[in-house]
Design a protein around this motif. Structure first.
Motif, PDB file in Angstrom:
ATOM      1  N   SER A 195      30.297  46.091  39.664  1.00 45.78           N
ATOM      2  CA  SER A 195      31.717  46.238  39.326  1.00 45.78           C
ATOM      3  C   SER A 195      32.296  47.515  39.926  1.00 45.78           C
ATOM      4  O   SER A 195      33.457  47.549  40.352  1.00 45.78           O
ATOM      5  CB  SER A 195      31.900  46.238  37.808  1.00 45.78           C
ATOM      6  OG  SER A 195      31.501  44.999  37.246  1.00 45.78           O
ATOM      7  N   GLN A 198      33.175  46.834  43.445  1.00 49.10           N
ATOM      8  CA  GLN A 198      34.410  46.073  43.533  1.00 49.10           C
ATOM      9  C   GLN A 198      35.622  46.963  43.312  1.00 49.10           C
ATOM     10  O   GLN A 198      36.639  46.833  44.004  1.00 49.10           O
ATOM     11  CB  GLN A 198      34.397  44.937  42.513  1.00 49.10           C
ATOM     12  CG  GLN A 198      33.380  43.849  42.807  1.00 49.10           C
ATOM     13  CD  GLN A 198      33.365  42.771  41.730  1.00 49.10           C
ATOM     14  OE1 GLN A 198      33.865  42.968  40.630  1.00 49.10           O
ATOM     15  NE2 GLN A 198      32.787  41.637  42.047  1.00 49.10           N
ATOM     16  N   ASP A 216      38.664  35.060  39.134  1.00 48.50           N
ATOM     17  CA  ASP A 216      37.816  35.637  38.094  1.00 48.50           C
ATOM     18  C   ASP A 216      37.759  34.653  36.932  1.00 48.50           C
ATOM     19  O   ASP A 216      38.634  34.638  36.065  1.00 48.50           O
ATOM     20  CB  ASP A 216      38.377  36.990  37.642  1.00 48.50           C
ATOM     21  CG  ASP A 216      37.520  37.661  36.591  1.00 48.50           C
ATOM     22  OD1 ASP A 216      36.425  37.137  36.288  1.00 48.50           O
ATOM     23  OD2 ASP A 216      37.938  38.708  36.069  1.00 48.50           O
ATOM     24  N   GLU A 222      37.775  41.109  34.531  1.00 51.73           N
ATOM     25  CA  GLU A 222      37.491  42.108  35.558  1.00 51.73           C
ATOM     26  C   GLU A 222      38.715  42.412  36.405  1.00 51.73           C
ATOM     27  O   GLU A 222      38.969  43.565  36.744  1.00 51.73           O
ATOM     28  CB  GLU A 222      36.340  41.624  36.459  1.00 51.73           C
ATOM     29  CG  GLU A 222      34.985  41.595  35.795  1.00 51.73           C
ATOM     30  CD  GLU A 222      34.405  42.989  35.593  1.00 51.73           C
ATOM     31  OE1 GLU A 222      34.937  43.949  36.190  1.00 51.73           O
ATOM     32  OE2 GLU A 222      33.430  43.112  34.835  1.00 51.73           O
ATOM     33  N   ASP A 283      34.912  36.739  41.848  1.00 55.93           N
ATOM     34  CA  ASP A 283      33.995  37.387  40.912  1.00 55.93           C
ATOM     35  C   ASP A 283      33.164  36.324  40.195  1.00 55.93           C
ATOM     36  O   ASP A 283      33.696  35.297  39.778  1.00 55.93           O
ATOM     37  CB  ASP A 283      34.779  38.224  39.899  1.00 55.93           C
ATOM     38  CG  ASP A 283      33.864  39.044  39.024  1.00 55.93           C
ATOM     39  OD1 ASP A 283      33.326  40.052  39.507  1.00 55.93           O
ATOM     40  OD2 ASP A 283      33.667  38.669  37.848  1.00 55.93           O
ATOM     41  N   CYS A 324      31.255  37.687  45.002  1.00 59.26           N
ATOM     42  CA  CYS A 324      30.388  38.528  44.168  1.00 59.26           C
ATOM     43  C   CYS A 324      29.732  37.684  43.083  1.00 59.26           C
ATOM     44  O   CYS A 324      30.259  36.641  42.681  1.00 59.26           O
ATOM     45  CB  CYS A 324      31.195  39.659  43.520  1.00 59.26           C
ATOM     46  SG  CYS A 324      32.068  40.709  44.690  1.00 59.26           S
TER      47      CYS A 324
END
Length: 449
Positions: A195, A198, A216, A222, A283, A324
């Protein structure tokens, strides 16, 4: 009495100096390296260079012409092996850089294979070998662990789509350059620093004239804080499915524009017609692969297909992927391996299983898998970064809180491009900056393609 007073006068300053240097070594390693480490390392290198290169197997037999000159001109019976010639020595606040000219018979791979032996011989923290040009390599020595406390270099080479994200173990900046590496995969377990990576990436992209699109599926926990700078945000698999369809449609429209102007990518278009680049931040990619019903499976296959299409063709259209997740393996389902093949850049933090490490860097740098598996849990932010060229290095991202990243996004909200195709997915922004209330999404209408 005189001897005691003299000892006191001399010993006290020496003890104070030693204590100051010891404190600097722990709390200010740059200062200690500049005052003590650099002179000592430079002297050790100069004194032991030839013998070190010889015992490390980095010397070659001289040419016949050189041997002839040694025997007949210099009148010496013994002809010593030839090490690489030192062309340049430069010191820095973090280490030492030495440029070597390789003799015939040596290649950069030979020096790389001996880097660990060179590190111990010269008493430095690490030695990284970089090819400068044919026949020349640079030894980048770091005098101390620069990843223990990350301090980004003051001067970083930047470009139109370049973002300094982390610090390499050789003291240089790790730059995410989308024009060189258009798509990337970032993996890491919980509390591994993924994180943080990111946040630094988004904070670096926020001041650039690019459109940021977030996917997300954890209800936006996030990425919702970056709403002022996002052109679109999807927080459920259903919304992600629709948004990916829109992105593929945007890509195809841009291809029509490129065809009309007869150019290969958007960077060759005139400034007044060039569309804004788009960075898609996905994400927890595993959420897009999970299915519970037959309908979910159909949606999954459609989303993965769209992601693969974007990975294969979207670079020319100025659309880039940042995928990710905590883990990534072939067991996720159809398309996982095909999607990974399109993600050129790889950044792998500490992971929970060997398969994820192998899926992350095993296909581009097999020797980096062992390094990933030895990342300690008490040093979040450390990762292995590489690309399909085969090169890789350890990096660590600087500390950046979610609130700081959100503040940066809010400060650059005026740079958010206006893309009509994504207008229906633009997240609403709170009236008060820093508000903790949920940020509702503008739901797309049924007529939205």
């Amino acid at each position: 009495m005189t001897d005691l007073s003299t000892l006191w006068e001399v010993g006290l300053p020496l003890a104070g100096t030693a204590g100051t240097l010891g404190y600097a070594k722990v709390r200010a390693p740059r200062v200690f390296w500049s005052l003590v480490g650099l002179p000592v390392a430079t002297t050790r290198f100069a004194v032991t260079y030839r013998s070190t290169m010889d015992v490390c197997g980095l010397t070659v037999q001289p040419s016949r012409f050189r041997a002839f000159l040694v025997r007949n001109v210099a009148r010496r019976a013994d002809v010593q092996p030839v090490p690489p010639k030192v062309r340049r020595i430069r010191g820095s606040m973090t280490g030492l850089r030495i440029t070597l000219r390789l003799p015939a018979g040596l290649e950069p791979a030979d020096v790389m294979a001996a880097s660990e032996r060179l590190r111990h011989a010269w008493g430095v923290h690490s030695v990284t070998v970089v090819t400068v040009k044919p026949g020349f390599v640079e030894l980048r020595m770091t005098g101390y662990d620069v990843l223990r406390r990350v301090r980004m270099p003051r001067r970083v080479v930047s470009g139109a789509m370049s973002v300094p994200v982390a610090l390499r173990e050789d003291g240089t900046a790790f730059v995410r350059d989308y024009l060189k590496v258009p798509h990337a995969l970032t993996l890491g377990a919980n509390q591994s620093g993924k994180s943080m990576y990111q946040r630094n990436l988004i904070a670096g992209l926020a001041p650039l004239p690019v459109a940021l699109v977030g996917i997300d599926c954890k209800r936006g926990v996030e990425q919702r804080g970056y709403a002022p700078r996002l052109s679109a945000l999807a927080t459920t698999p259903e919304e992600a499915d629709d948004l990916l369809d829109v992105l593929v449609g945007e890509m195809e429209e841009r291809f029509d524009l490129l065809s009309a102007y007869g150019v290969a990518d958007i960077w060759a278009l005139p400034d007044d017609v060039r569309p804004a680049p788009v960075v898609v931040l996905v994400d927890e990619v595993a959420e897009l692969f999970l299915v519970a019903t037959k309908k979910d499976e159909e949606r999954r296959d459609r989303m993965v297909t769209q992601l693969i299409r974007l990975g294969q063709m979207a670079r020319a259209a100025g659309i880039f992927l940042e995928v990710c997740g905590q883990r990534f393996g072939s067991d996720l389902g159809k398309g996982a391996t095909a999607l990974r093949a399109q993600l050129t850049g790889r950044t792998v933090h500490r992971v929970n299983d060997k398969q994820t490490a192998e899926m992350g860097v095993g296909d581009i740098a097999p020797d980096a898998v062992a390094t990933v598996l030895t990342i300690p849990p008490d040093r979040p932010g450390i990762a292995v970064a590489g690309d399909t060229s085969g090169g890789w290095s350890r990096i660590r991202t600087p500390q950046l809180t979610a609130a700081e990243a959100a503040t940066i996004c809010a400060a650059h909200a005026h740079l958010t491009p206006d893309l009509p195709a994504l207008a229906a997915y633009r997240p609403a922004v709170p009236v008060h900056v820093g508000a903790t209330v949920p940020v509702p999404l503008v739901k797309p209408s049924p007529a939205t393609p």
